[in-house]
Design an enzyme around this catalytic site. Structure first.
Site, PDB file in Angstrom:
ATOM      1  N   GLU A   1      39.204 -37.777   1.620  1.00  0.00           N
ATOM      2  CA  GLU A   1      38.843 -36.587   0.832  1.00  0.00           C
ATOM      3  C   GLU A   1      39.478 -36.663  -0.555  1.00  0.00           C
ATOM      4  OE1 GLU A   1      39.131 -32.832   2.802  1.00  0.00           O
ATOM      5  OE2 GLU A   1      38.736 -31.721   0.944  1.00  0.00           O
TER       6      GLU A   1
ATOM      7  N   ASP B   1      38.297 -30.135  14.445  1.00  0.00           N
ATOM      8  CA  ASP B   1      39.565 -30.241  13.709  1.00  0.00           C
ATOM      9  C   ASP B   1      40.710 -29.633  14.496  1.00  0.00           C
ATOM     10  OD1 ASP B   1      39.439 -31.565  11.293  1.00  0.00           O
ATOM     11  OD2 ASP B   1      38.724 -29.814  10.189  1.00  0.00           O
TER      12      ASP B   1
ATOM     13  N   LYS C   1      40.032 -34.446  14.945  1.00  0.00           N
ATOM     14  CA  LYS C   1      40.495 -34.927  13.638  1.00  0.00           C
ATOM     15  C   LYS C   1      41.767 -34.180  13.279  1.00  0.00           C
ATOM     16  CE  LYS C   1      38.203 -33.755   9.633  1.00  0.00           C
ATOM     17  NZ  LYS C   1      39.199 -32.957   8.901  1.00  0.00           N
TER      18      LYS C   1
ATOM     19  N   ASP D   1      37.952 -27.198  10.037  1.00  0.00           N
ATOM     20  CA  ASP D   1      38.716 -25.970   9.769  1.00  0.00           C
ATOM     21  C   ASP D   1      38.292 -25.341   8.445  1.00  0.00           C
ATOM     22  OD1 ASP D   1      39.991 -27.798   8.149  1.00  0.00           O
ATOM     23  OD2 ASP D   1      42.006 -27.454   8.947  1.00  0.00           O
ATOM     24  N   SER D   2      37.344 -25.990   7.730  1.00  0.00           N
ATOM     25  CA  SER D   2      36.697 -25.348   6.584  1.00  0.00           C
ATOM     26  C   SER D   2      36.007 -24.059   7.030  1.00  0.00           C
ATOM     27  CB  SER D   2      35.687 -26.295   5.934  1.00  0.00           C
ATOM     28  OG  SER D   2      34.806 -26.821   6.917  1.00  0.00           O
TER      29      SER D   2
ATOM     30  N   GLU E   1      44.964 -34.192   9.966  1.00  0.00           N
ATOM     31  CA  GLU E   1      45.225 -34.643   8.595  1.00  0.00           C
ATOM     32  C   GLU E   1      46.522 -35.438   8.517  1.00  0.00           C
ATOM     33  OE1 GLU E   1      45.091 -31.290   5.954  1.00  0.00           O
ATOM     34  OE2 GLU E   1      43.046 -30.750   6.561  1.00  0.00           O
TER      35      GLU E   1
HETATM   36  O1  KIV Z   1      37.236 -28.955   7.551  1.00  0.00           O
HETATM   37  C1  KIV Z   1      36.332 -29.671   7.108  1.00  0.00           C
HETATM   38  O2  KIV Z   1      35.175 -29.274   6.967  1.00  0.00           O
HETATM   39  C2  KIV Z   1      36.678 -31.044   6.740  1.00  0.00           C
HETATM   40  C3  KIV Z   1      35.667 -31.841   5.980  1.00  0.00           C
HETATM   41  C4  KIV Z   1      35.411 -31.255   4.669  1.00  0.00           C
HETATM   42  C5  KIV Z   1      36.019 -33.270   5.919  1.00  0.00           C
HETATM   43  O3  KIV Z   1      37.754 -31.492   7.045  1.00  0.00           O
END
Ligand code: KIV
Length: 253
Positions: free
Chosen positions: A182, A85, A113, A46-47, A115
């Site tokens: 992280e 994510d 993934k 989600d970055s 959090e």
């Molecule tokens: O969203 C993302 O890119 C991440 C990584 C930085 C671990 O969660």
């Protein structure tokens, strides 16, 4: 190219054998390039909210955004494991987590993934029970950046260290195949890595995790306006592009 298809089980089994290299991709060419480089785990993170969509943080990213970018990355048909994510507010209940994780799998992801540790216990157990390979994410949780007032290193206070260890043990017990750490204080990341039987994949958490993950744009300089302190870019790709574009523009006379 990877010699054979990487699965969540391949990643789990690499603990103590090979260091896991993981990078983000949000589109077809980047996923294809990372796969050609032999990166075994590709994350549609989600970055993408910051480095693709121009938001200030990840809290604006939606399921529709993640599905769109996962579809694009999946078209590369990588040998690497493709993880997507679950964005903020997409896993508030176990039912919602399973339904949205299935949407990401339908878009081409092979694992998801989310959090948190014990705080999302019911959601993690429901996804794993539904047969969805799950990657944990502990430490600084970017989806909580607004409540936390920034990106802070975790684990320096004793209570935080203990909570992180408890979360990591929970994720391993719940059958997560690996976990991202992280911005965890390096000695605590080392301690967690020794304490759990599944791989830890660090970002800004020191050298002693079982693997490392970075936002690809930070590594190669395609988001030059902000680079996290812990990243040493290996190239400044946008500077080369800037020069090429300027030269072409000048060539028109
Ligand atoms: O969203 C993302 O890119 C991440 C990584 C930085 C671990 O969660």
């Amino acid at each position: 190219m990877q010699p054979s298809k990487v699965t969540a089980e391949t990643i789990r089994a690499s603990k103590g054998r090979t260091k896991i290299a993981a990078l983000t991709a949000y589109d077809y060419p980047t996923a294809r390039l990372l796969d050609e480089c032999g990166v075994p785990l590709i994350l549609v993170g989600d970055s993408l909210g910051m480095v693709m969509l121009g938001y200030p943080d990840t809290t604006h990213v939606t399921m529709a955004d993640l599905e769109h970018h996962t579809r694009a990355a999946a078209r590369a048909r990588p040998q690497a494991l493709l993880v997507a994510d679950l964005p903020m507010n997409s896993y508030r209940t176990p039912e919602e987590a399973v339904a949205n994780a299935r949407r990401l799998l339908a878009a081409g992801a092979e694992a998801v993934k989310a959090e948190g540790g014990v705080a999302i216990e019911a959601q993690v157990r429901a996804m794993v029970a539904a047969g969805i390979p799950f990657l944990g994410h502990l430490g600084m949780l970017p989806q909580h950046v607004l409540e936390e007032g920034g990106y802070h290193l975790k684990g320096r206070a004793e209570a935080e260290r203990q909570a992180l260890l408890e979360d990591a043990r929970f994720l391993a017990d719940a059958d997560a195949f690996a976990m991202v750490l992280e911005l965890v204080a390096a000695p605590v990341a080392r301690e967690i890595t020794a304490a759990v039987p599944v791989p830890t994949i660090g970002i800004g958490s020191g050298p002693d995790c079982d693997g490392q993950i970075l936002v690809t744009n930070d590594l190669v300089g395609t988001f030059p306006w902000f680079t996290p302190r812990f990243v040493k870019p290996r190239m400044q790709a946008f500077e080369g592009m800037r020069a090429a574009i300027a030269e072409w523009r000048r060539s028109l006379g």
